[in-house]
Design a protein around this motif. Sequence first.
Motif, short mmCIF file in Angstrom:
data_model
loop_
_atom_site.label_atom_id
_atom_site.label_comp_id
_atom_site.label_asym_id
_atom_site.label_seq_id
_atom_site.Cartn_x
_atom_site.Cartn_y
_atom_site.Cartn_z
N PRO A 164 -0.26 -21.83 -1.26
CA PRO A 164 -0.19 -22.97 -2.18
C PRO A 164 -1.29 -22.96 -3.23
O PRO A 164 -1.16 -23.65 -4.25
N THR A 165 -2.36 -22.19 -3.02
CA THR A 165 -3.43 -22.14 -4.01
C THR A 165 -3.17 -21.07 -5.08
O THR A 165 -3.93 -21.00 -6.05
N ARG A 166 -2.14 -20.27 -4.89
CA ARG A 166 -1.83 -19.19 -5.85
C ARG A 166 -0.40 -19.36 -6.34
O ARG A 166 0.57 -18.99 -5.66
#
Length: 420
Positions: free
Chosen positions: A62-64
């Motif tokens: 979810p951070t990329r």
Amino acid sequence: MWDGYVELAGVEIVNTARAAAYAGAHGIDIACDDCGELADALGDDPYDWYAGVQDSAPWFDPTRPESRRFLGVLGLGVTGLEDGQSVRQPTDLIGDGVALGPLRRKGREMAFTVGLIVLDEAALSYAIGWLAAALRGGACESSACQGDELCMFASCPTSPGGSEELRRLFDVGLLEAPRVESRTYLPGGAIIANVGFLLMAATPQIFSEPLPGVVDWVSLSDGAVLFGVDPDKVYAECKDAVPCVDDPECERPRTPPRPPVPRSPCLPSGKANFRQTLFRLDPRSAPDWFELVPVVELEPGKRDMRRLIIRFWNNPAGSDCAKLSDPCAACFDISVPYVPKGSILLVDGRTQRAVVQCPQEDTGLVASAAPQLYGPAGRSFEWPVFACPTGVCVEVLSQREHTAVDARVRVSLVARGDAA
């Protein structure tokens, strides 16, 4: 071996069915062999990009944001899994001929070709980085040198849970990092990159799932009580066959004495009262041309277990094990001096390693250590391998005062071969 699914150290590396479904959601038609039963065999929901199933894809981060533009890994081919690994190094004799030498299996090298499906170059960079990280294997220190477990299917799974088609290899590690061999640019900017990498299995055999028809967990507290027994003394009474060509009036020259086998001072000996648990492994569909190895799981329960002995006998006719339990005729012995309460002992004939796992309630951690294993009467230990199709009788001896009411054991037989 089917190249549509590969799992290393519990991480899905290749899933052609998932990749085809995600690509189809973006109008990318992947021409591949359909295996609609794969999701069911793995216990997955149907692969559907729009239903948000990609959130369960192993590469999703979810951070990329670019990880959402990575659509999956196609299996394009694998070599090295259909070849036997037995080799022999002959040695020239001074006279004619050679000494053949022992037959051994070398490590298994496996070459994979996969396709990374992405929507843009940024996603391709992420996909290559993720694949390289996933192929490094487990995070445990032991996996760095020993390798990890690799799971594949011999063919598209159709049996319940894929149990008949599932194959396992052990001690698998990365030999050569992934390398991009070609790129195909599709209309709209999507890319399919062909990537190759090499894995090596230090344990070269390929293992099926445990054979059906064997027993489940067996309680050790219900075994018959044997009073005043010395399990080691019986071996001193075992007789070896005497060659009939020896002349009783002329002894052969005596061979030099062998050095004594060291015994552990912690290995209990002498007479004691034991619980004897006998049971039969009568596997259905035992293969005719594959070896069988046992996997032993034991939970000592609420008491420390000492002087544990596990014996195996061949039982091809399915006879009553009580009639076969002559220690002198046993094929293999496993002696374990000590198993701490609350732990789990695993003696794994697939990896030829033993481990005791000790959960620690105060910290929630699990400590793992290798127990010392001994053979008959505390001598050298030999890993059990049954070279012919057979049923097996198993005897478990545990000291009565050290056998808890919740102590139990489970033994499975696993077929291994040089190909799937």
